[in-house]
Design a protein around this motif. Structure first.
Motif, short mmCIF file in Angstrom:
data_model
loop_
_atom_site.label_atom_id
_atom_site.label_comp_id
_atom_site.label_asym_id
_atom_site.label_seq_id
_atom_site.Cartn_x
_atom_site.Cartn_y
_atom_site.Cartn_z
N ALA A 1 3.67 5.75 -6.51
CA ALA A 1 2.61 4.75 -6.53
C ALA A 1 2.75 3.86 -7.75
O ALA A 1 3.03 4.33 -8.85
CB ALA A 1 1.25 5.43 -6.53
N ASN B 1 0.73 0.41 -9.46
CA ASN B 1 -0.39 -0.53 -9.41
C ASN B 1 -1.35 -0.19 -8.26
O ASN B 1 -1.82 -1.06 -7.54
CB ASN B 1 0.12 -1.97 -9.24
N GLN C 1 -0.75 1.39 -5.48
CA GLN C 1 -0.20 1.40 -4.13
C GLN C 1 -0.25 2.81 -3.54
O GLN C 1 -0.19 3.80 -4.25
CB GLN C 1 1.23 0.89 -4.14
N LYS D 1 0.78 6.25 -1.67
CA LYS D 1 1.94 7.13 -1.70
C LYS D 1 2.34 7.59 -0.30
O LYS D 1 3.48 7.99 -0.09
CB LYS D 1 1.62 8.37 -2.55
N MET E 1 -2.77 4.52 3.41
CA MET E 1 -2.88 3.11 3.76
C MET E 1 -3.97 2.86 4.81
O MET E 1 -4.47 1.73 4.92
CB MET E 1 -1.54 2.60 4.33
N PHE F 1 -4.14 -4.53 0.75
CA PHE F 1 -2.70 -4.24 0.83
C PHE F 1 -1.86 -5.35 0.21
O PHE F 1 -2.15 -6.54 0.37
CB PHE F 1 -2.29 -4.06 2.29
N THR F 2 -0.79 -4.96 -0.52
CA THR F 2 0.20 -5.92 -0.99
C THR F 2 1.50 -5.18 -1.28
O THR F 2 1.47 -3.99 -1.64
CB THR F 2 -0.26 -6.66 -2.27
N PHE F 3 2.63 -5.86 -1.09
CA PHE F 3 3.92 -5.26 -1.42
C PHE F 3 4.15 -5.33 -2.93
O PHE F 3 3.54 -6.12 -3.65
CB PHE F 3 5.07 -6.02 -0.73
N ALA F 4 5.06 -4.49 -3.41
CA ALA F 4 5.48 -4.56 -4.81
C ALA F 4 6.15 -5.90 -5.07
O ALA F 4 6.75 -6.49 -4.17
CB ALA F 4 6.45 -3.41 -5.12
#
Length: 333
Positions: free
Chosen positions: A32, A34, A36, A38, A43, A50-53
């Motif tokens: 994980a 920021n 996000q 695991k 999710m 939601f956001t991508f790295a």
């Protein structure tokens, strides 16, 4: 300021067998960052946040380019090159990967999508038929089927091909170069008393497939090469890229002529292809339907057992001669 370049580990020997493989290619637990998730469960119902790295386009370019060019460099000297990633070529690679993890094996496939004609059965139908005893190969792969007595049926040919392809690509000592055509064979003099002009095969000449298709309207697009003491050709029966190696042997006067594939006869064709899978000239093993053009064998149509078992036999024939061919190759430098 652009972010740091993507980093790839340098090849390192594994288990003392002398074969270098890339590290850290396995699936790892998600980390994980920021906040996000695991896992997929984390999710669920959280898509608004939601956001991508973060990433920069150059990182993607470098990640692909460095790995590909590292592979080109590493496999420029291979132990075995397999021409064609259809059902026979992939079956050959699967057996070699299982039995000889110490060998560097490159597969060169002209199409973007490997698998040849094994994504569907006959006449674009889904099911794949294999006559027994080819079911033992399916058992080894773990592909389910329905038993019809003398033959078995896989519910969709793509299940067989995708499973076989995934197994092959998982081997750390095998690299698939798809969208890449073999334009010629590398040869070395190997005169005999019977033929002072005889040669042995010592690798392949390659180019991007799209380049190979445009030699008539563009000039001076020279190729690349892969040296290997043993080449296994499984390019299928005659066609745009089919029967390539054996046709080249004729033009090099290493074979007098081709026998030409005969009409469809399932009962005789499959036995002939498997039994006659062999080294045609030193350094070149031929398997699958390419053999029908050499020997004048019948075509088999929409039954695939011979393709798998010809691959099994091609691997066996290769392992019988690989040490001798490597010694010949070493002695020529």
């Amino acid at each position: 300021m652009s972010p740091p370049a993507a980093i790839i580990d340098t090849p390192a020997p594994v288990n003392g067998n002398g074969v270098s493989i890339k590290k850290d290619y396995g699936v790892k637990p998600a980390v994980a960052a920021n906040g996000q998730a695991k896992t997929l469960d984390e999710m669920e119902n959280k898509w608004e946040a939601f956001t991508f790295a973060p990433i920069r386009e150059s990182q993607v370019a470098r990640a692909m380019t460095r790995r590909y060019f590292a592979d080109l460099d590493y496999y420029a000297e291979s132990d075995i090159v397999i021409i064609g990633a259809g059902s026979c070529g992939l079956s050959t690679a699967y057996m070699l990967g299982k039995q000889r993890p110490d060998l560097k094996i490159a597969i060169v496939e002209a199409g973007v999508a490997p698998g040849g004609g094994a994504w569907l059965g006959g006449q674009l139908f889904s099911a794949m038929v294999m006559r027994k005893p080819a079911d033992v190969f399916l058992n080894d792969l773990g592909v389910p089927y329905e038993d019809e007595g003398d033959f078995v049926v896989v519910k969709h040919a793509a299940l067989f091909t995708s499973t076989l392809l995934s197994r092959v690509l998982a081997f750390p000592n095998i690299k698939l170069f798809n969208a890449t055509a073999v334009e010629d064979l590398i040869t070395r003099p190997a005169p005999t008393a019977a033929d002072p002009h005889a040669v042995r095969i010592a690798g392949v000449v390659t180019n991007w497939t799209l380049v190979s298709m445009h030699h008539d309207d563009q000039s001076c697009m020279d190729p690349n090469t892969i040296n290997a003491p043993l080449v296994i050709s499984t390019t299928g029966h005659d066609g745009p890229f089919g029967a390539f190696s054996v046709k080249r042997l004729v033009s090099m006067q290493q074979l007098e002529k081709l026998g030409g594939m005969r009409g469809l006869d399932m009962r005789t064709a499959e036995d002939a292809i498997v039994k006659k899978t062999r080294e045609i000239v030193p350094g070149l093993v031929v398997g699958g339907m390419e053999l029908s053009e050499v020997d004048g064998a019948n075509r088999m149509g929409p039954t695939f057992g011979a393709m798998a078992l010809s691959g099994v036999k091609a691997a066996e024939e290769a392992l019988k001669v690989i040490d001798e061919r490597k010694a010949m190759d070493d002695a020529s430098y």
